[in-house]
Design a protein around this motif. Sequence first.
Motif, short mmCIF file in Angstrom:
data_model
loop_
_atom_site.label_atom_id
_atom_site.label_comp_id
_atom_site.label_asym_id
_atom_site.label_seq_id
_atom_site.Cartn_x
_atom_site.Cartn_y
_atom_site.Cartn_z
N MET A 1 0.85 -1.20 0.00
CA MET A 1 0.00 0.00 0.00
C MET A 1 0.88 1.24 0.00
N ASP A 2 0.46 2.25 -0.70
CA ASP A 2 1.25 3.48 -0.83
C ASP A 2 1.36 4.20 0.51
N GLN A 3 2.60 4.39 0.96
CA GLN A 3 2.81 5.02 2.27
C GLN A 3 2.50 6.51 2.22
N SER A 4 2.44 7.10 1.02
CA SER A 4 2.24 8.55 0.94
C SER A 4 0.76 8.94 1.02
N ILE A 5 -0.11 7.95 1.03
CA ILE A 5 -1.54 8.25 1.12
C ILE A 5 -1.85 8.83 2.50
N SER A 6 -2.65 9.88 2.53
CA SER A 6 -3.14 10.34 3.83
C SER A 6 -4.51 9.73 4.07
N TRP A 7 -4.67 9.20 5.26
CA TRP A 7 -5.86 8.41 5.58
C TRP A 7 -6.82 9.23 6.43
N ILE A 8 -8.10 9.11 6.12
CA ILE A 8 -9.14 9.83 6.84
C ILE A 8 -10.07 8.80 7.47
N THR A 9 -10.25 8.89 8.77
CA THR A 9 -11.16 7.96 9.47
C THR A 9 -12.61 8.36 9.18
N VAL A 10 -13.39 7.39 8.75
CA VAL A 10 -14.79 7.67 8.40
C VAL A 10 -15.77 6.89 9.26
N GLY A 11 -15.28 6.14 10.24
CA GLY A 11 -16.18 5.41 11.11
C GLY A 11 -15.53 4.14 11.60
N SER A 12 -16.36 3.31 12.19
CA SER A 12 -15.90 2.06 12.76
C SER A 12 -16.32 0.90 11.87
N VAL A 13 -15.50 -0.14 11.85
CA VAL A 13 -15.88 -1.31 11.06
C VAL A 13 -17.18 -1.91 11.60
N GLU A 14 -17.44 -1.72 12.87
CA GLU A 14 -18.67 -2.25 13.47
C GLU A 14 -19.92 -1.51 12.96
N ASP A 15 -19.72 -0.34 12.37
CA ASP A 15 -20.86 0.41 11.80
C ASP A 15 -21.34 -0.20 10.49
N ILE A 16 -20.53 -1.08 9.91
CA ILE A 16 -20.89 -1.69 8.62
C ILE A 16 -21.39 -3.10 8.88
N PRO A 17 -22.63 -3.42 8.49
CA PRO A 17 -23.09 -4.79 8.71
C PRO A 17 -22.28 -5.79 7.89
N ARG A 18 -22.03 -6.97 8.45
CA ARG A 18 -21.37 -8.02 7.68
C ARG A 18 -22.21 -8.36 6.46
N GLN A 19 -21.55 -8.54 5.33
CA GLN A 19 -22.21 -8.79 4.04
C GLN A 19 -23.19 -7.66 3.72
N GLY A 20 -22.84 -6.47 4.15
CA GLY A 20 -23.66 -5.31 3.87
C GLY A 20 -22.77 -4.11 3.61
N SER A 21 -23.38 -2.93 3.71
CA SER A 21 -22.60 -1.74 3.40
C SER A 21 -23.13 -0.54 4.16
N ARG A 22 -22.36 0.51 4.09
CA ARG A 22 -22.73 1.79 4.68
C ARG A 22 -22.18 2.85 3.75
N VAL A 23 -22.94 3.93 3.56
CA VAL A 23 -22.52 4.97 2.62
C VAL A 23 -21.96 6.16 3.39
N VAL A 24 -20.83 6.68 2.91
CA VAL A 24 -20.30 7.92 3.46
C VAL A 24 -20.25 8.95 2.34
N ARG A 25 -20.57 10.18 2.69
CA ARG A 25 -20.54 11.27 1.71
C ARG A 25 -19.14 11.87 1.69
N THR A 26 -18.57 12.03 0.53
CA THR A 26 -17.23 12.59 0.41
C THR A 26 -17.22 13.61 -0.72
N ALA A 27 -16.09 14.28 -0.84
CA ALA A 27 -15.92 15.24 -1.93
C ALA A 27 -15.95 14.55 -3.29
N TYR A 28 -15.77 13.24 -3.29
CA TYR A 28 -15.79 12.48 -4.54
C TYR A 28 -17.16 11.82 -4.76
N GLY A 29 -18.13 12.22 -3.98
CA GLY A 29 -19.45 11.63 -4.09
C GLY A 29 -19.65 10.59 -3.00
#
Length: 118
Positions: A1-29
Amino acid sequence: MDQSISWITVGSVEDIPRQGSRVVRTAYGDIALFRTVADEVYALEDRCPHAGGPLSQGIVHGARVTCPLHSWVIDLASGEAVGPDEGCAGHCPVRVVDGAVQLGLAAFRPGCGGCGHG
Ligand code: FES
């Protein structure tokens, strides 16, 4: 993985149901975070490369999601449609650190409508 990437925390893995998804709004949609039964997390633009269907409402199976509109199957890691369909959803580097889901949004790669590259 690229070490130069800056990472933004968007929540907890527990917020995403297993075999499901959660949507976050970002500048990229809207980005759909998917969690597999094995607790792997993937991030795709919430927009199917076929006709823009909401991939977050699809069915997660293995490391793929089936679009709810016309059943294209999209690979969660690459965003690419599984053959014979061709196209790719936008995708974003994602990682989980101590249960926190982090996106490398600056490295977001837009999707394409049927061009067949990832
Ligand atoms: S919009 Fe996803 S398969 Fe048609």
